[in-house]
Design a protein around this motif. Structure first.
Motif, PDB file in Angstrom:
ATOM      1  N   ARG A  85       1.048   7.519 -15.151  1.00 41.04           N
ATOM      2  CA  ARG A  85       1.726   6.261 -15.469  1.00 41.04           C
ATOM      3  C   ARG A  85       3.159   6.480 -15.961  1.00 41.04           C
ATOM      4  NH1 ARG A  85      -2.461   2.213 -18.476  1.00 41.04           N
ATOM      5  NH2 ARG A  85      -4.384   3.137 -17.694  1.00 41.04           N
ATOM      6  N   ALA A  86       3.732   7.607 -15.633  1.00 39.53           N
ATOM      7  CA  ALA A  86       5.063   7.920 -16.154  1.00 39.53           C
ATOM      8  C   ALA A  86       5.942   8.584 -15.102  1.00 39.53           C
ATOM      9  CB  ALA A  86       4.933   8.818 -17.383  1.00 39.53           C
ATOM     10  N   ALA A  87       5.672   8.326 -13.844  1.00 39.89           N
ATOM     11  CA  ALA A  87       6.493   8.857 -12.749  1.00 39.89           C
ATOM     12  C   ALA A  87       6.558  10.383 -12.748  1.00 39.89           C
ATOM     13  CB  ALA A  87       7.902   8.270 -12.782  1.00 39.89           C
ATOM     14  N   ILE A  88       5.459  11.003 -13.103  1.00 40.50           N
ATOM     15  CA  ILE A  88       5.447  12.460 -13.159  1.00 40.50           C
ATOM     16  C   ILE A  88       4.421  13.080 -12.210  1.00 40.50           C
ATOM     17  CG2 ILE A  88       4.875  14.440 -14.660  1.00 40.50           C
ATOM     18  CD1 ILE A  88       6.145  12.783 -16.947  1.00 40.50           C
ATOM     19  N   CYS A  89       3.254  12.445 -12.093  1.00 34.62           N
ATOM     20  CA  CYS A  89       2.197  13.092 -11.302  1.00 34.62           C
ATOM     21  C   CYS A  89       2.328  12.839  -9.804  1.00 34.62           C
ATOM     22  CB  CYS A  89       0.824  12.647 -11.784  1.00 34.62           C
ATOM     23  SG  CYS A  89       0.417  10.950 -11.337  1.00 34.62           S
ATOM     24  N   GLY A  90       3.053  11.792  -9.438  1.00 38.08           N
ATOM     25  CA  GLY A  90       3.284  11.524  -8.021  1.00 38.08           C
ATOM     26  C   GLY A  90       2.128  10.868  -7.290  1.00 38.08           C
ATOM     27  N   SER A  91       1.064  10.475  -8.016  1.00 35.98           N
ATOM     28  CA  SER A  91      -0.118  10.006  -7.280  1.00 35.98           C
ATOM     29  C   SER A  91      -0.094   8.523  -6.918  1.00 35.98           C
ATOM     30  CB  SER A  91      -1.394  10.349  -8.056  1.00 35.98           C
ATOM     31  OG  SER A  91      -1.312   9.848  -9.364  1.00 35.98           O
ATOM     32  N   CYS A  92       0.766   7.732  -7.535  1.00 34.10           N
ATOM     33  CA  CYS A  92       0.678   6.281  -7.308  1.00 34.10           C
ATOM     34  C   CYS A  92       1.648   5.776  -6.249  1.00 34.10           C
ATOM     35  CB  CYS A  92       0.921   5.536  -8.612  1.00 34.10           C
ATOM     36  SG  CYS A  92       2.607   5.722  -9.220  1.00 34.10           S
ATOM     37  N   LEU A  93       2.112   6.680  -5.383  1.00 40.69           N
ATOM     38  CA  LEU A  93       3.084   6.263  -4.362  1.00 40.69           C
ATOM     39  C   LEU A  93       2.419   5.315  -3.366  1.00 40.69           C
ATOM     40  CD1 LEU A  93       4.872   6.757  -1.598  1.00 40.69           C
ATOM     41  CD2 LEU A  93       6.086   6.863  -3.771  1.00 40.69           C
ATOM     42  N   MET A  94       3.045   4.186  -3.134  1.00 37.78           N
ATOM     43  CA  MET A  94       2.545   3.265  -2.104  1.00 37.78           C
ATOM     44  C   MET A  94       3.706   2.541  -1.465  1.00 37.78           C
ATOM     45  SD  MET A  94       0.473   0.790  -4.785  1.00 37.78           S
ATOM     46  CE  MET A  94      -0.378   2.092  -5.688  1.00 37.78           C
ATOM     47  N   GLN A  95       3.400   1.743  -0.450  1.00 42.85           N
ATOM     48  CA  GLN A  95       4.463   0.993   0.194  1.00 42.85           C
ATOM     49  C   GLN A  95       4.560  -0.395  -0.431  1.00 42.85           C
ATOM     50  OE1 GLN A  95       6.054   1.116   4.667  1.00 42.85           O
ATOM     51  NE2 GLN A  95       3.869   1.391   4.483  1.00 42.85           N
ATOM     52  N   VAL A  96       5.748  -0.716  -0.898  1.00 44.44           N
ATOM     53  CA  VAL A  96       5.938  -2.032  -1.477  1.00 44.44           C
ATOM     54  C   VAL A  96       7.084  -2.704  -0.737  1.00 44.44           C
ATOM     55  CG1 VAL A  96       6.223  -3.322  -3.623  1.00 44.44           C
ATOM     56  CG2 VAL A  96       5.333  -0.974  -3.697  1.00 44.44           C
ATOM     57  N   ASN A  97       6.802  -3.877  -0.197  1.00 41.27           N
ATOM     58  CA  ASN A  97       7.784  -4.589   0.622  1.00 41.27           C
ATOM     59  C   ASN A  97       8.422  -3.658   1.647  1.00 41.27           C
ATOM     60  OD1 ASN A  97       7.460  -7.173  -0.569  1.00 41.27           O
ATOM     61  ND2 ASN A  97       8.666  -6.510  -2.320  1.00 41.27           N
ATOM     62  N   HIS A 101      14.227  -9.146  -6.160  1.00 37.39           N
ATOM     63  CA  HIS A 101      14.916  -8.515  -5.044  1.00 37.39           C
ATOM     64  C   HIS A 101      14.414  -9.020  -3.688  1.00 37.39           C
ATOM     65  CE1 HIS A 101      16.239  -4.440  -3.076  1.00 37.39           C
ATOM     66  NE2 HIS A 101      16.726  -5.474  -2.465  1.00 37.39           N
ATOM     67  N   HIS A 102      13.117  -9.138  -3.557  1.00 33.80           N
ATOM     68  CA  HIS A 102      12.564  -9.447  -2.233  1.00 33.80           C
ATOM     69  C   HIS A 102      11.946 -10.833  -2.108  1.00 33.80           C
ATOM     70  CE1 HIS A 102      12.995  -5.449  -0.390  1.00 33.80           C
ATOM     71  NE2 HIS A 102      12.808  -4.986  -1.606  1.00 33.80           N
ATOM     72  N   GLY A 103      11.743 -11.490  -3.217  1.00 29.85           N
ATOM     73  CA  GLY A 103      11.124 -12.811  -3.165  1.00 29.85           C
ATOM     74  C   GLY A 103       9.632 -12.784  -2.900  1.00 29.85           C
ATOM     75  N   LYS A 104       9.073 -11.567  -2.840  1.00 27.68           N
ATOM     76  CA  LYS A 104       7.625 -11.447  -2.591  1.00 27.68           C
ATOM     77  C   LYS A 104       7.202 -10.028  -2.984  1.00 27.68           C
ATOM     78  CE  LYS A 104       8.510  -9.618   1.883  1.00 27.68           C
ATOM     79  NZ  LYS A 104       8.487  -9.448   3.249  1.00 27.68           N
ATOM     80  N   ILE A 105       5.896  -9.855  -3.157  1.00 27.90           N
ATOM     81  CA  ILE A 105       5.408  -8.502  -3.419  1.00 27.90           C
ATOM     82  C   ILE A 105       4.271  -8.200  -2.449  1.00 27.90           C
ATOM     83  CG2 ILE A 105       4.311  -6.978  -5.107  1.00 27.90           C
ATOM     84  CD1 ILE A 105       6.018  -8.156  -7.194  1.00 27.90           C
ATOM     85  N   GLU A 106       4.563  -7.331  -1.504  1.00 26.77           N
ATOM     86  CA  GLU A 106       3.552  -6.942  -0.521  1.00 26.77           C
ATOM     87  C   GLU A 106       3.266  -5.464  -0.687  1.00 26.77           C
ATOM     88  OE1 GLU A 106       4.405 -10.084   3.108  1.00 26.77           O
ATOM     89  OE2 GLU A 106       4.311  -7.928   3.537  1.00 26.77           O
ATOM     90  N   VAL A 107       1.990  -5.158  -0.944  1.00 24.53           N
ATOM     91  CA  VAL A 107       1.632  -3.780  -1.253  1.00 24.53           C
ATOM     92  C   VAL A 107       0.692  -3.228  -0.189  1.00 24.53           C
ATOM     93  CG1 VAL A 107       0.709  -2.277  -3.064  1.00 24.53           C
ATOM     94  CG2 VAL A 107       1.722  -4.471  -3.683  1.00 24.53           C
ATOM     95  N   GLY A 108       0.946  -1.995   0.192  1.00 29.42           N
ATOM     96  CA  GLY A 108       0.066  -1.348   1.157  1.00 29.42           C
ATOM     97  C   GLY A 108       0.109   0.156   0.971  1.00 29.42           C
ATOM     98  N   PRO A 109      -0.695   0.876   1.742  1.00 29.72           N
ATOM     99  CA  PRO A 109      -0.697   2.339   1.606  1.00 29.72           C
ATOM    100  C   PRO A 109       0.569   2.942   2.209  1.00 29.72           C
ATOM    101  CG  PRO A 109      -2.072   1.672   3.436  1.00 29.72           C
ATOM    102  CD  PRO A 109      -1.613   0.410   2.784  1.00 29.72           C
ATOM    103  N   MET A 110       0.858   4.204   1.838  1.00 30.04           N
ATOM    104  CA  MET A 110       1.979   4.926   2.430  1.00 30.04           C
ATOM    105  C   MET A 110       1.889   4.895   3.945  1.00 30.04           C
ATOM    106  SD  MET A 110       2.577   8.525   0.667  1.00 30.04           S
ATOM    107  CE  MET A 110       1.347   8.971  -0.515  1.00 30.04           C
ATOM    108  N   ALA A 111       3.036   4.941   4.588  1.00 24.62           N
ATOM    109  CA  ALA A 111       3.042   5.019   6.056  1.00 24.62           C
ATOM    110  C   ALA A 111       2.868   6.479   6.473  1.00 24.62           C
ATOM    111  CB  ALA A 111       4.355   4.478   6.589  1.00 24.62           C
ATOM    112  N   ASN A 112       2.617   6.687   7.734  1.00 16.56           N
ATOM    113  CA  ASN A 112       2.531   8.028   8.332  1.00 16.56           C
ATOM    114  C   ASN A 112       1.368   8.895   7.846  1.00 16.56           C
ATOM    115  OD1 ASN A 112       4.839   7.454   9.739  1.00 16.56           O
ATOM    116  ND2 ASN A 112       6.202   8.726   8.506  1.00 16.56           N
ATOM    117  N   MET A 113       0.421   8.312   7.119  1.00 18.00           N
ATOM    118  CA  MET A 113      -0.720   9.098   6.647  1.00 18.00           C
ATOM    119  C   MET A 113      -1.999   8.297   6.902  1.00 18.00           C
ATOM    120  SD  MET A 113       0.783  11.135   3.621  1.00 18.00           S
ATOM    121  CE  MET A 113       2.532  11.350   3.373  1.00 18.00           C
TER     122      MET A 113
END
Ligand code: SF4
Ligand code: SF4
Ligand code: SF4
Ligand code: SF4
Ligand code: FES
Lengths: 313, 296
Positions: A55-67, A84-96
């Motif tokens: 929860r502190a931008a150190i472990c790298g595990s919470c990477l996801m696609q947002v907008n 910034h985007h007027g919406k929040i769309e969340v999904g898994p990382m691309a290319n994996m």
């Protein structure tokens, strides 16, 4: 403030394909996306699946696609993203490959990190003395700042079309050891990176530089690996010649000449030359082949600049 | 506002139609432009792979020349030039030690010195911001009424630290210009991706996949043409499109491409009433005839 999160859900065991689901959360000041997702999981939908740890931008595990772009959920203020985007769309990382919801298969990512021998290699385990470590931090150009989150690989346009590519994270890691004066396997490591999926597959699209949450700038490390390769004598490939011949043409003429460059790059490589000839003819017919030996104004100043740097190096 | 035009090698070489269409359009709009006749290559990110200081010095020469002419706006017409020259400018402006080192070399070689007073702006940005869309709309005499896919490419957007005009995640300037000429911008993922140009000659399987993917997606979304602010993107998407189609047909035999690729000034020029011939549309490898028929 009530915020809507549109989340991509997918459980391959029961769902024929991914689908979107809306959740509403009461967003407090400074709430991050990760906190919002944890809240959803605890209060609304226990099946929602994602990875997170520090929860502190150190472990790298919470990477996801947002907008549409790669972000660490724990570092992302919900309100800022919404503004910034007027919406929040969340999904898994691309290319994996997706395992479930936001959880992706990271094994191929780790395989590639392993493939570059990401450790110090010394002769008989003997390390060079500590003085050699002076300025090490600068020499590494922050290549040691990587938290292995995968954002760069997920955004990489070359990896998107060529899954064999070692990719930005592994190559930045390779540079980390190439730049380390204690490492004594520089030439073999560079040699391994000349292969079909190595440093020459990068198209310099700058996506990895842009999305990296730790400013590792993987593309810049790849460029350094290329420079080191040419310096170490890996200079006869078409790829290396693209750089040296381009530079030479500009040094001679002041500008790039697109007629001359392909010829110089592929000179002596009959197969490659034959591939570009029909194209050259087509371009000629459309008035797209500039005359290769045109004197351009300012050429002498350019030549003087080249000479000046040659002298100092 | 006065601009020093940096034409870039491509507009003086393999894509001369970019140069002529630019001159037509900026002439009609009445932009105050002086061409940097003795310009040198920006290095395209390639020279810096060989020697970063050399690349900086070449770009400092361009910037110092404009400065010496008393002009502090350089106009680019190539997305790649914008990224490279503009990025070099940012670093030279912000990093005093770098500027000193580069200036020493530049002075030795040419007598010039760069003081950091120049801004580098792509025509695309100048039209949206300095010139203004309202003003531009006064020159639109032939609204196009077709669907156009914007293709930004890489360097005009990323790294945003160096470019910073558009929002790299969700850029809008090209869409605004498409609307300004009376056409409809097509939404598709490929618009901010890479065209593959840097590896066309050495890694064509990667480059062609990128061309096939981007053009294929634009076509699928109903685009009558694509428009790009970068002549290198133009080259890769136009010249290599038939090869990309061959590649695509290996897995999907019925799919075709055939999407015309316009330089930004050509799109503007058509809507300002210049003839396709004046804009050099015959020079493209992918025929622009179906598009022209549709808008006439
Ligand atoms: S710059 Fe190179 S490594 Fe980085 S994302 Fe683009 S292609 Fe991948
Ligand atoms: S280089 Fe940056 S983006 Fe890539 S894995 Fe490391 S921290 Fe993440
Ligand atoms: S990027 Fe290309 S067009 Fe721009 S100056 Fe350099 S070589 Fe020329
Ligand atoms: S899209 Fe193509 S030409 Fe444009 S910057 Fe990327 S690689 Fe270069
Ligand atoms: S939870 Fe560790 S980086 Fe986000």
């Amino acid at each position: 403030m009530r915020v809507k999160l549109t989340v991509q859900k997918f459980n391959p065991d029961v769902d024929p394909k991914p689908y979107k689901k809306d959740y509403f959360v009461e967003a407090s000041r400074g709430m991050t996306l990760l906190t919002a997702l944890l809240k959803i999981k605890a209060e609304i939908d226990g099946t929602l699946t994602f990875r997170a740890s520090c929860r502190a931008a150190i472990c790298g595990s919470c990477l996801m696609q947002v907008n549409g772009s790669q972000k660490l959920a724990c570092k992302l203020p919900l309100k800022e993203e919404l503004e910034h985007h007027g919406k929040i769309e969340v999904g898994p990382m691309a290319n994996m490959p997706v395992i479930k919801d936001m959880v992706v298969q990271m094994a191929p990512f780790w395989e590639k990190i392993k493939a570059v021998d990401p450790f110090l290699m010394t002769k008989n385990g003997v390390e060079v003395p500590t003085e050699a470590l002076k300025d090490l931090h600068e020499k590494l150009h922050n290549a040691d700042g990587c938290i292995m989150c995968g954002a760069c690989v997920s955004a990489c346009t070359s990896f998107e079309v060529s899954r064999g590519f070692l990719g930005p994270a592994a190559l930045a890691k390779a540079y980390r050891f190439q730049a380390d004066p204690r490492d004594q396997a520089h030439v073999p490591r560079l040699e391994a990176l000349q292969g079909p999926d190595g440093i020459w597959d990068c198209v310099r699209c700058n996506f990895c530089v842009q999305v990296c949450p730790k400013d590792v700038r993987p593309m810049e490390q790849i460029v350094r690996l290329r420079r080191l390769s040419i310096g170490a004598g890996f200079s006869e490939s078409v790829e290396a010649r693209h750089i040296t011949e381009f530079t030479k043409v500009v040094g001679d003429e002041g500008r790039l000449n697109e007629t001359l460059l392909p010829i110089l790059m592929t000179w002596g490589n009959l197969k490659k030359m034959l591939r570009i000839i029909p194209l050259g003819i087509k371009m000629f017919l459309h008035g797209k082949t500039p005359f290769p030996f045109k004197r351009v104004p300012g050429r002498d100043e350019v030549r003087a600049i080249f000479k000046r740097w040659e002298k100092t190096k | 506002m006065k601009y020093a035009l940096f034409p870039g090698c491509a507009s003086k070489g393999a894509t001369p139609e970019l140069y002529t269409s630019t001159m037509k359009v900026v002439g009609r709009l009445g932009l105050d432009i002086v061409e940097l006749e003795a310009f040198n290559c920006c290095g395209a990110g390639v020279i810096s792979e060989a020697d970063p200081d050399l690349a900086y010095t070449l770009n400092a020469r361009t910037l110092a020349t404009a400065e010496k002419m008393g002009i502090n706006n350089v106009m680019t017409i190539c997305g790649t030039c914008q990224g490279i020259l503009g990025g070099a400018n940012k670093n030279l402006q912000e990093d005093d030690a770098l500027r000193d080192r580069i200036n020493r070399a530049l002075k030795d070689a040419t007598g010039l010195e760069y003081h950091g007073t120049v801004e580098v702006k792509h025509l695309q940005w100048i039209l949206v911001k300095d010139f203004g869309l309202d003003e531009l709309s006064k020159f639109i005499t032939h609204p196009l009424n077709v669907s156009i896919a914007p293709f930004y490419g890489c360097y005009i957007l990323r790294p945003s630290r160096a470019t910073g005009f558009d929002d790299w995640e969700n850029p809008t300037s090209l869409e605004k210009l498409i609307r300004a000429v009376g056409a409809y911008p097509v939404e598709y993922d490929g618009r901010t991706k890479c065209c593959g140009f840097p590896v066309l000659l050495e890694k064509d399987q990667i480059a062609l996949s990128m061309v096939a993917k981007n053009v294929g997606e634009a076509k699928e979304k109903g685009s009558d043409a694509m428009v790009t602010p970068c002549p290198l993107c133009h080259m890769s998407l136009d010249i290599y499109q038939d090869r990309a189609e061959d590649r695509l047909q290996q897995t999907r035999p019925d799919e075709t491409l055939g999407v015309p690729i316009l330089h930004l000034p050509q799109l503007l020029g058509l809507a300002m009433g210049f003839s396709p011939k004046e804009l050099g549309m015959k020079r493209h490898l992918v025929s622009t005839a179906p598009l022209i028929e549709k808008i006439q």
